[in-house]
Design a protein around this motif. Structure first.
Motif, mmCIF file in Angstrom:
data_model
loop_
_atom_site.group_PDB
_atom_site.id
_atom_site.type_symbol
_atom_site.label_atom_id
_atom_site.label_comp_id
_atom_site.label_asym_id
_atom_site.label_seq_id
_atom_site.Cartn_x
_atom_site.Cartn_y
_atom_site.Cartn_z
ATOM 1 N N ASN A 524 -7.923 5.006 7.685
ATOM 2 C CA ASN A 524 -8.162 3.565 7.723
ATOM 3 C C ASN A 524 -7.257 2.811 6.756
ATOM 4 O O ASN A 524 -6.754 1.721 7.057
ATOM 5 C CB ASN A 524 -9.625 3.263 7.419
ATOM 6 N N PHE A 525 -7.026 3.391 5.579
ATOM 7 C CA PHE A 525 -6.092 2.781 4.628
ATOM 8 C C PHE A 525 -4.689 2.685 5.236
ATOM 9 O O PHE A 525 -4.008 1.656 5.139
ATOM 10 C CB PHE A 525 -6.032 3.593 3.338
ATOM 11 N N GLY A 526 -4.244 3.786 5.860
ATOM 12 C CA GLY A 526 -2.927 3.776 6.466
ATOM 13 C C GLY A 526 -2.810 2.767 7.592
ATOM 14 O O GLY A 526 -1.769 2.095 7.737
ATOM 15 N N GLY A 527 -3.867 2.620 8.370
ATOM 16 C CA GLY A 527 -3.840 1.623 9.432
ATOM 17 C C GLY A 527 -3.738 0.209 8.906
ATOM 18 O O GLY A 527 -2.984 -0.614 9.443
ATOM 19 N N GLN A 528 -4.468 -0.096 7.847
ATOM 20 C CA GLN A 528 -4.403 -1.438 7.273
ATOM 21 C C GLN A 528 -3.028 -1.726 6.655
ATOM 22 O O GLN A 528 -2.466 -2.818 6.822
ATOM 23 C CB GLN A 528 -5.504 -1.608 6.218
ATOM 24 N N LEU A 529 -2.476 -0.731 5.946
ATOM 25 C CA LEU A 529 -1.162 -0.936 5.340
ATOM 26 C C LEU A 529 -0.077 -1.090 6.402
ATOM 27 O O LEU A 529 0.839 -1.911 6.276
ATOM 28 C CB LEU A 529 -0.827 0.245 4.421
ATOM 29 N N GLY A 530 -0.158 -0.302 7.464
ATOM 30 C CA GLY A 530 0.826 -0.429 8.522
ATOM 31 C C GLY A 530 0.692 -1.713 9.312
ATOM 32 O O GLY A 530 1.684 -2.294 9.761
ATOM 33 N N LEU A 531 -0.561 -2.186 9.477
ATOM 34 C CA LEU A 531 -0.774 -3.405 10.251
ATOM 35 C C LEU A 531 -0.267 -4.641 9.528
ATOM 36 O O LEU A 531 0.387 -5.508 10.124
ATOM 37 C CB LEU A 531 -2.273 -3.546 10.568
ATOM 38 N N TRP A 532 -0.527 -4.748 8.237
ATOM 39 C CA TRP A 532 -0.234 -5.984 7.527
ATOM 40 C C TRP A 532 1.080 -5.952 6.761
ATOM 41 O O TRP A 532 1.666 -6.997 6.493
ATOM 42 C CB TRP A 532 -1.373 -6.306 6.551
ATOM 43 N N MET A 533 1.547 -4.773 6.366
ATOM 44 C CA MET A 533 2.741 -4.710 5.520
ATOM 45 C C MET A 533 3.795 -3.743 6.047
ATOM 46 O O MET A 533 4.801 -3.535 5.379
ATOM 47 C CB MET A 533 2.351 -4.285 4.090
ATOM 48 N N SER A 534 3.576 -3.127 7.226
ATOM 49 C CA SER A 534 4.479 -2.105 7.782
ATOM 50 C C SER A 534 4.846 -1.076 6.717
ATOM 51 O O SER A 534 6.008 -0.756 6.490
ATOM 52 C CB SER A 534 5.749 -2.755 8.339
ATOM 53 N N CYS A 535 3.797 -0.584 6.041
ATOM 54 C CA CYS A 535 3.975 0.278 4.877
ATOM 55 C C CYS A 535 3.388 1.651 5.167
ATOM 56 O O CYS A 535 2.421 1.784 5.920
ATOM 57 C CB CYS A 535 3.304 -0.350 3.653
ATOM 58 N N SER A 536 3.990 2.688 4.571
ATOM 59 C CA SER A 536 3.530 4.065 4.727
ATOM 60 C C SER A 536 3.185 4.638 3.358
ATOM 61 O O SER A 536 3.202 3.934 2.345
ATOM 62 C CB SER A 536 4.607 4.906 5.411
ATOM 63 N N VAL A 537 2.903 5.948 3.331
ATOM 64 C CA VAL A 537 2.570 6.596 2.065
ATOM 65 C C VAL A 537 3.762 6.559 1.113
ATOM 66 O O VAL A 537 3.613 6.357 -0.094
ATOM 67 C CB VAL A 537 2.112 8.046 2.328
ATOM 68 N N VAL A 538 4.968 6.749 1.658
ATOM 69 C CA VAL A 538 6.174 6.682 0.817
ATOM 70 C C VAL A 538 6.308 5.298 0.195
ATOM 71 O O VAL A 538 6.700 5.144 -0.967
ATOM 72 C CB VAL A 538 7.409 7.039 1.664
ATOM 73 N N CYS A 539 5.966 4.282 0.975
ATOM 74 C CA CYS A 539 6.015 2.917 0.451
ATOM 75 C C CYS A 539 5.005 2.731 -0.679
ATOM 76 O O CYS A 539 5.295 2.067 -1.675
ATOM 77 C CB CYS A 539 5.756 1.933 1.587
ATOM 78 N N VAL A 540 3.842 3.309 -0.525
ATOM 79 C CA VAL A 540 2.833 3.210 -1.588
ATOM 80 C C VAL A 540 3.323 3.897 -2.856
ATOM 81 O O VAL A 540 3.162 3.391 -3.977
ATOM 82 C CB VAL A 540 1.499 3.814 -1.105
ATOM 83 N N ILE A 541 3.941 5.068 -2.699
ATOM 84 C CA ILE A 541 4.495 5.769 -3.866
ATOM 85 C C ILE A 541 5.592 4.934 -4.517
ATOM 86 O O ILE A 541 5.715 4.862 -5.746
ATOM 87 C CB ILE A 541 5.021 7.147 -3.445
ATOM 88 N N GLU A 542 6.395 4.282 -3.696
ATOM 89 C CA GLU A 542 7.444 3.411 -4.224
ATOM 90 C C GLU A 542 6.867 2.241 -5.011
ATOM 91 O O GLU A 542 7.377 1.876 -6.085
ATOM 92 C CB GLU A 542 8.284 2.891 -3.052
ATOM 93 N N ILE A 543 5.770 1.654 -4.498
ATOM 94 C CA ILE A 543 5.109 0.548 -5.205
ATOM 95 C C ILE A 543 4.574 1.020 -6.548
ATOM 96 O O ILE A 543 4.729 0.349 -7.581
ATOM 97 C CB ILE A 543 3.985 -0.039 -4.333
ATOM 98 N N VAL A 544 3.967 2.183 -6.553
ATOM 99 C CA VAL A 544 3.429 2.720 -7.811
ATOM 100 C C VAL A 544 4.562 2.976 -8.798
ATOM 101 O O VAL A 544 4.461 2.676 -9.998
ATOM 102 C CB VAL A 544 2.633 4.011 -7.533
ATOM 103 N N GLU A 545 5.678 3.516 -8.302
ATOM 104 C CA GLU A 545 6.799 3.822 -9.188
ATOM 105 C C GLU A 545 7.401 2.561 -9.798
ATOM 106 O O GLU A 545 7.667 2.490 -11.006
ATOM 107 C CB GLU A 545 7.869 4.591 -8.416
ATOM 108 N N VAL A 546 7.629 1.539 -8.954
ATOM 109 C CA VAL A 546 8.314 0.341 -9.431
ATOM 110 C C VAL A 546 7.390 -0.538 -10.261
ATOM 111 O O VAL A 546 7.731 -0.955 -11.375
ATOM 112 C CB VAL A 546 8.900 -0.437 -8.233
ATOM 113 N N PHE A 547 6.203 -0.843 -9.712
ATOM 114 C CA PHE A 547 5.341 -1.828 -10.354
ATOM 115 C C PHE A 547 4.572 -1.269 -11.549
ATOM 116 O O PHE A 547 4.086 -2.031 -12.366
ATOM 117 C CB PHE A 547 4.353 -2.392 -9.330
ATOM 118 N N PHE A 548 4.477 0.017 -11.654
ATOM 119 C CA PHE A 548 3.720 0.587 -12.763
ATOM 120 C C PHE A 548 4.626 1.373 -13.713
ATOM 121 O O PHE A 548 4.686 1.081 -14.909
ATOM 122 C CB PHE A 548 2.594 1.486 -12.227
#
Length: 645
Positions: A524-548
């Motif tokens: 469900n998390f993946g569906g929401q991220l893909g629906l609203w932000m066209s984002c995947s797990v790699v994108c989430v890891i990238e967000i964690v790396e850059v923003f944190f």
């Protein structure tokens, strides 16, 4: 030098960016989320503002949907399963409403009955012939009359804090609080009809409480039970078991599953308020009976002998028996949830069996075995909410009043309350019970529901029994079977017919299951991220790396540079202060002459000038050094012509 020149020439991006703004710009140009990239590459303020609004809206929707998914993850769905199979028969506990034979108890209740009759005669004009019962040699209430005078029944004449004792007729002033025990609705008639009793603290006579009742029957019964428990607490258990009903006295006939049964199928246990009670199919022998057929003919059928003539007239006002259907490991709280059955009637109780199972933390606040509850189980049975509440109150009773309440089991090392050892227990008990009802003791907050429990839903029907045409011969037969012990003819008001059976063999199992598993949550998390932000797990890891990680490293690096700069400035300031202090201390002495080493150019500049010598000036330049000297001895002809021009 080369590294510094490269840094000045080439832009530094990514995690090594010097500022957060450059890091964010690098992230937006290189991320896989299209919204962030469009914010940077879009031309025009309006288009860029539009992409900012859309991106922030998408992030907000993602956070909202993810929060909903997390809350749904800790919810449970209820499933109901119905099975048709052979069912274990529950335990059935039967008690006479009258706990003890009044004929055997009169010698112990002589003083109490006498005071009660006096109160009835004074207040209602009720009179009775002199009792022929003689007091026992063992005087169990030798000091009872003193306490009857200290805690008499009172008639509240008005609300001016005055009352009249029903025993002596003296008036007394009421001090302390007034509590209406029946309800908040007080009798609208004459205030003289309100009666009650006053309890005071034995250690502080000014601490008193008046308990009033809108019904004289309730007031007399409550006052009688108060003194009754005090007397019974002083009688040993072995004597009380003899004063109550035996299995032969209570049970006339017994059938189970179409076969005859007797007292060997019943287990006796002594209840403080109901005397000897008997449990059918208790399971103490290691065997639990079961039934494979539903219907009244294949359940438990018993005929009970109630013996209404031997009831205590002041303690109980109804006739019959109390029964409770429960599990073999469950304590029968028959005083709380018992079912009363009538005399001269056939009571049929049909059962539906339901087994429930709830999920424990984090789905619900229930307990599996009660081991995590900080309350000692005084009943030696499986945990239940009622066991916890009663045990908690008994523990508070022992700690606050110094003794245990008679209606509940004894904790280790405690004794039941009585007048002789605990003259203050009545006032303490009522005060404590008031706090318990108002949930001020903390028991309701500590005790939790059990996660698993068994329940038998009962359907009761009543019919007249025995019928008019069969009454004569049935009573004669039962009197013949029982007559050898009773030596009298039975009356139908002394008998009660009870039938307990399964209406059908449908076992309902109600269980809670997690509404979402971890796999479903991540999907469900993946569906929401893909629906609203066209984002995947790699994108989430990238967000964690850059923003944190990267942002934190930039902030820490800048703070370290500031701290390092501050420390360097501080060290230079200390060095300058130290140099100035040395100059002041040394005066015009030449430190170079003192030192063994020769002075250097730097130290020479620091030397003080002599007072007579003039200030040094810059020497004039030597212009001869500016002349260009050729490296060739002769000048070429072509260059000569140019030089002439």
């Amino acid at each position: 030098k080369i590294t510094a020149r490269l840094k000045r020439t080439l832009p530094v991006r990514g995690p090594q960016a010097p500022t957060l703004s450059e890091l964010m710009r690098w992230y937006c140009l290189n991320t896989n989320t299209h919204g962030c990239r469009r914010i940077v590459v879009s031309r025009g303020r309006l288009r860029r503002l539009l992409w900012i609004v859309l991106t922030l809206s998408a992030v907000g929707l993602i956070l909202w949907q993810c929060a909903e998914l997390l809350m749904n993850y800790y919810s449970a769905s209820v499933s109901v399963t119905v099975q048709f199979q052979k069912l274990p028969f529950p335990a059935v506990t039967i008690c006479n409403i009258n706990p003890y034979k009044y004929s055997a108890m009169k010698e112990y209740l002589y003083e109490l009955d006498k005071e009660t009759k006096k109160a009835l005669e004074t207040f209602y004009g009720f009179s009775e012939g002199k009792s022929k019962v003689r007091r026992s040699v063992d005087d169990w209430n030798s000091t009872g009359s003193d306490f009857f005078e200290q805690i008499p029944l009172l008639k509240v004449e008005d609300f001016s804090r005055t009352a009249t004792e029903l025993h002596s007729g003296q008036k007394r002033k009421i001090e302390g609080s007034v509590f209406h025990k029946d309800s908040s609705i007080v009798n609208s008639g004459d205030s003289n009809d309100i009666i009650g009793f006053q309890l005071c603290d034995a250690n502080n006579s000014s601490e008193c409480a008046l308990y009033t009742f809108s019904s004289g029957v309730n007031a007399i019964q409550e006052w009688y039970k108060l003194h009754y428990m005090n007397i019974m607490a002083q009688i040993p258990l072995e004597i009380k078991e003899k004063l109550s009903y035996s299995a032969e006295d209570l049970l006339l006939t017994c059938f189970f599953d179409g076969l005859s049964c007797d007292k060997r199928h019943f287990t006796r246990f002594h209840h403080p308020l109901h005397g000897n009670c008997y449990t059918f199919n208790s399971g103490e022998s290691g065997t639990v009976l079961s039934t494979s057929t539903g219907g009244s003919e294949y359940g438990l059928q018993v005929v009970l002998y109630i013996d209404e003539a031997d009831y205590n007239p002041f303690l109980v006002t109804s006739t019959g028996a109390k029964i409770m259907v429960h599990d073999q490991n469950e304590y029968p709280f028959i005083e709380d949830i018992g079912t009363e059955i009538e005399t001269a009637a056939a009571t049929s109780i049909g059962m539906h069996f339901t087994q429930s199972r709830k999920l424990s933390k984090p789905y619900s606040d229930c307990t599996e075995t009660g081991a995590d509850i900080p309350v000692e189980n005084l009943y030696n049975k499986s945990y239940s909410l009622q066991i916890c509440l009663h045990s908690c109150f008994q523990k508070a009773m022992v700690e606050s009043c110094g003794c245990a309440q008679y209606a509940q089991p004894l904790p280790a090392g405690a004794e039941y309350c009585n007048y002789k050892k605990n003259p203050n227990w009545m006032y303490c008990y009522y005060r404590l019970h008031e706090k318990f009802v108002k949930e001020q003791l903390g028991c309701q907050q500590i005790c939790k529901d059990a996660c698993s429990f068994k329940e038998w839903a009962l359907t009761t029907s009543i019919a007249q029994w025995p019928s008019v045409v069969s009454e004569d011969w049935m009573l004669r037969v039962l009197s013949w079977d029982k007559g050898q012990k009773l030596n009298k003819k039975l009356n139908k008001t002394d008998l009660a017919n009870l039938m307990v059976f399964y209406k059908d063999l449908n076992e309902r199992f109600i269980s809670e299951n997690p509404a979402n598993t971890l796999v479903i949550l991540l999907s469900n998390f993946g569906g929401q991220l893909g629906l609203w932000m066209s984002c995947s797990v790699v994108c989430v890891i990238e967000i964690v790396e850059v923003f944190f990680i990267d942002s934190l490293s930039i902030v820490l690096r800048r703070q370290w540079q500031r701290a390092k700069k501050w420390w360097s400035g501080r060290q230079q300031g200390r060095a300058a202060q130290a140099t100035a202090s040395d100059v002041e201390r040394q005066g015009h002495e030449n430190p170079a002459c003192i030192d063994e080493d020769l002075p250097t150019f730097t130290t020479a500049l620091r030397l003080p000038l002599p007072q007579d010598s003039p200030l040094p000036r810059t020497p004039p330049p030597n212009y001869s050094t500016l002349r260009l000297e050729t490296a060739f001895t002769e000048q070429l002809p072509d260059t000569l012509e140019l030089s002439q021009h």
